[in-house]
Scaffold this active site. Structure first.
Site, PDB file in Angstrom:
ATOM      1  N   ASN A 153     -25.378 -15.002   1.201  1.00 33.00           N
ATOM      2  CA  ASN A 153     -26.269 -14.644   0.091  1.00 33.00           C
ATOM      3  C   ASN A 153     -27.291 -13.570   0.443  1.00 33.00           C
ATOM      4  O   ASN A 153     -27.808 -12.902  -0.442  1.00 33.00           O
ATOM      5  CB  ASN A 153     -26.981 -15.896  -0.420  1.00 33.00           C
ATOM      6  CG  ASN A 153     -27.535 -16.761   0.683  1.00 33.00           C
ATOM      7  OD1 ASN A 153     -26.810 -17.152   1.607  1.00 33.00           O
ATOM      8  ND2 ASN A 153     -28.811 -17.062   0.628  1.00 33.00           N
ATOM      9  N   GLN A 181     -21.684 -17.595  -3.669  1.00 32.09           N
ATOM     10  CA  GLN A 181     -21.824 -16.149  -3.850  1.00 32.09           C
ATOM     11  C   GLN A 181     -20.468 -15.452  -3.979  1.00 32.09           C
ATOM     12  O   GLN A 181     -20.417 -14.253  -4.237  1.00 32.09           O
ATOM     13  CB  GLN A 181     -22.601 -15.526  -2.683  1.00 32.09           C
ATOM     14  CG  GLN A 181     -24.053 -15.967  -2.588  1.00 32.09           C
ATOM     15  CD  GLN A 181     -24.952 -15.290  -3.613  1.00 32.09           C
ATOM     16  OE1 GLN A 181     -24.627 -14.248  -4.189  1.00 32.09           O
ATOM     17  NE2 GLN A 181     -26.114 -15.884  -3.853  1.00 32.09           N
ATOM     18  N   SER A 201     -21.639 -22.798  -7.979  1.00 29.01           N
ATOM     19  CA  SER A 201     -22.858 -22.935  -8.779  1.00 29.01           C
ATOM     20  C   SER A 201     -22.747 -22.070 -10.021  1.00 29.01           C
ATOM     21  O   SER A 201     -22.157 -20.992  -9.988  1.00 29.01           O
ATOM     22  CB  SER A 201     -24.067 -22.489  -7.942  1.00 29.01           C
ATOM     23  OG  SER A 201     -25.237 -22.558  -8.727  1.00 29.01           O
ATOM     24  N   ALA A 202     -23.315 -22.558 -11.129  1.00 27.54           N
ATOM     25  CA  ALA A 202     -23.190 -21.832 -12.399  1.00 27.54           C
ATOM     26  C   ALA A 202     -24.177 -20.677 -12.533  1.00 27.54           C
ATOM     27  O   ALA A 202     -23.846 -19.622 -13.089  1.00 27.54           O
ATOM     28  CB  ALA A 202     -23.377 -22.808 -13.569  1.00 27.54           C
ATOM     29  N   HIS A 203     -25.388 -20.853 -12.020  1.00 27.44           N
ATOM     30  CA  HIS A 203     -26.436 -19.876 -12.346  1.00 27.44           C
ATOM     31  C   HIS A 203     -26.362 -18.559 -11.567  1.00 27.44           C
ATOM     32  O   HIS A 203     -27.170 -17.667 -11.780  1.00 27.44           O
ATOM     33  CB  HIS A 203     -27.833 -20.503 -12.229  1.00 27.44           C
ATOM     34  CG  HIS A 203     -28.342 -20.671 -10.832  1.00 27.44           C
ATOM     35  ND1 HIS A 203     -29.205 -19.773 -10.263  1.00 27.44           N
ATOM     36  CD2 HIS A 203     -28.125 -21.625  -9.913  1.00 27.44           C
ATOM     37  CE1 HIS A 203     -29.508 -20.200  -9.032  1.00 27.44           C
ATOM     38  NE2 HIS A 203     -28.864 -21.321  -8.804  1.00 27.44           N
ATOM     39  N   CYS A 327     -42.157 -17.879   3.909  1.00 20.92           N
ATOM     40  CA  CYS A 327     -43.558 -17.917   4.272  1.00 20.92           C
ATOM     41  C   CYS A 327     -43.937 -19.346   4.662  1.00 20.92           C
ATOM     42  O   CYS A 327     -43.998 -20.232   3.833  1.00 20.92           O
ATOM     43  CB  CYS A 327     -44.404 -17.467   3.090  1.00 20.92           C
ATOM     44  SG  CYS A 327     -46.045 -16.976   3.562  1.00 20.92           S
TER      45      CYS A 327
END
Ligand SMILES: *Cc1c(COP(=O)(O)O)cnc(C)c1O
Length: 391
Positions: A153, A181, A201-203, A327
């Site tokens: 990704n 991906q 994954s759908a999104h 972070c």
């Protein structure tokens, strides 16, 4: 008003109108519980079945009942790693994965490690590729599972999945791949590629967030991650999210239907972007394998630039990109992927991911490169590091 350009499609996509149209009736007109026996339930179940057929077809699964709907790629990865590890623990407790996996695979492995499983994290070369020789070297008598992502990704590198799967099977080991991906970017054929388990994954493919699937080849055992009712053949409890599942099915169908056309478009956009960036900005490195990488993702390291600062300057210009540094409490941790690829911390921290999608135009790229050139120039002027060394 600031022009807005979204170049973070690898993080998520919008829901396409075709997909949205598929979802809408499931919110009200067809609101039954797919597990109910009456007509409301049967109508909803038919929607889930159709979506299952579509997802199965998109990856050429032999049977639709090899698709298990989940709440997304992260759950599918957890289900695969933990569920297969638990089901096959009596055979052995050694698992092989790579150093560049998605956090959901790495964290699932860490949790298995706490239960007494042993994990080998394979290194990658400077382009992000897992070596087959290293993989063969890592295989032990008690290895039960190999999990290597199909497409990374952060940098877009495509692994040699078919060879890895073959190597696993020659040694009687189950092979899982995180293909989140990869769907829509490369052809996926679980039968031809000899894949035992695959996360989707759908999104990331213009479908809704919070929905995904695990493909699991028939004949394999798995322990459920979520206990509950008898949904998903007893392997994943919880009332089906019918609208999301309907959307995912449609999105998967479109991703495969439009794959060639989309990739051709993305290839042109990508080359246009890279040529323009190279022409206008010095001291840059493009990450990932030069040959085996997807068209939609470009990772660039800008020397003498801090990635987070670059992201924020671009954001002020309405441009959305991402860095992969996480972070933590007080320090910026360089990305585990870039680190595994051997980039030193300073270069890794100057890395930004640009990811393109269906709506990205050359005019968008023109605007982005113009603002990028200005932002890099600005940051380099104040950088404590120069080409001559530290100031
Ligand atoms: C986005 C992503 C995931 C997680 O999927 P979600 O549906 O967001 O949980 C897993 N693996 C890769 C490679 C991803 O890009």
């Amino acid at each position: 008003m600031v022009k807005k350009v979204y170049l973070d499609y690898a993080a998520t996509t919008y829901v396409s109108s075709e997909v949205l149209n598929e979802m809408m009736p499931c919110f009200n007109a067809l609101y039954g519980n797919p597990s109910s026996i009456h007509s409301y339930g049967r109508d909803a179940a038919a929607i889930v079945d159709r979506a299952r057929d579509r997802v199965a077809a998109a990856i050429n699964a032999k049977n639709s009942n090899e698709i298990y709907f989940t709440s997304g790629g992260s759950e599918a990865n957890n289900m695969a790693l933990k569920g297969l590890a638990h089901a096959y623990a009596s055979k052995g407790k050694h698992i092989i994965t790579s150093k560049i996996e998605h956090q959901s695979v790495l964290e699932a492995c860490e949790s298995l490690k706490n239960e007494g499983f042993e994990i080998t994290y394979l290194p990658v070369d400077k382009n992000g590729l897992v070596s087959i020789a290293e993989l063969m070297h890592a295989i032990r008598k008690d290895t039960i599972l190999i999990s290597i992502m199909a497409v990374n990704n952060e940098v877009g590198t495509i692994q040699n999945i078919k060879t890895i799967a073959k190597t696993a099977h020659e040694n009687g080991i189950i092979f899982h791949t995180d293909a989140v991906q990869a769907l829509g970017a490369v052809r996926l054929d679980v039968q031809d590629m000899e894949i035992d388990a695959m996360s989707l994954s759908a999104h990331k493919i213009y479908g809704p967030k919070g929905c995904g699937a695990l493909y699991l080849k028939n004949g394999l055992r798995i322990e459920p991650l979520i206990s509950g009712g008898n949904q998903e053949r007893g392997r994943r409890g919880g009332t089906h999210d019918t609208p999301a599942i309907a959307g995912f099915g449609k999105a998967a169908e479109i991703a495969v239907r439009d794959l060639s056309a989309n990739q051709q478009k993305l290839r042109i956009i990508r080359q246009y972007f890279i040529d323009k960036v190279k022409e206008n900005i010095d001291y840059i490195h493009i990450n990932g394998d030069p040959h085996q990488k997807i068209n939609g993702t470009v990772s660039i390291s800008f020397e003498m630039v801090e990635g987070e600062s670059l992201l924020m300057l671009l954001d002020l210009d309405g441009i959305a990109v991402s860095t992969s540094s996480a972070c933590t409490s007080n320090a910026l941790q360089p990305s585990h992927v870039l680190k595994a690829m051997g980039l030193d911390d300073e270069i890794a921290q100057g890395t930004v991911r640009f990811s393109f999608g269906k709506s990205t135009s050359k005019a968008d790229i023109d605007y982005v490169v113009e603002r990028l050139v200005a932002a890099v120039k600005k940051l380099r002027a104040i950088s404590p590091i120069t080409k001559a060394g530290r100031r």
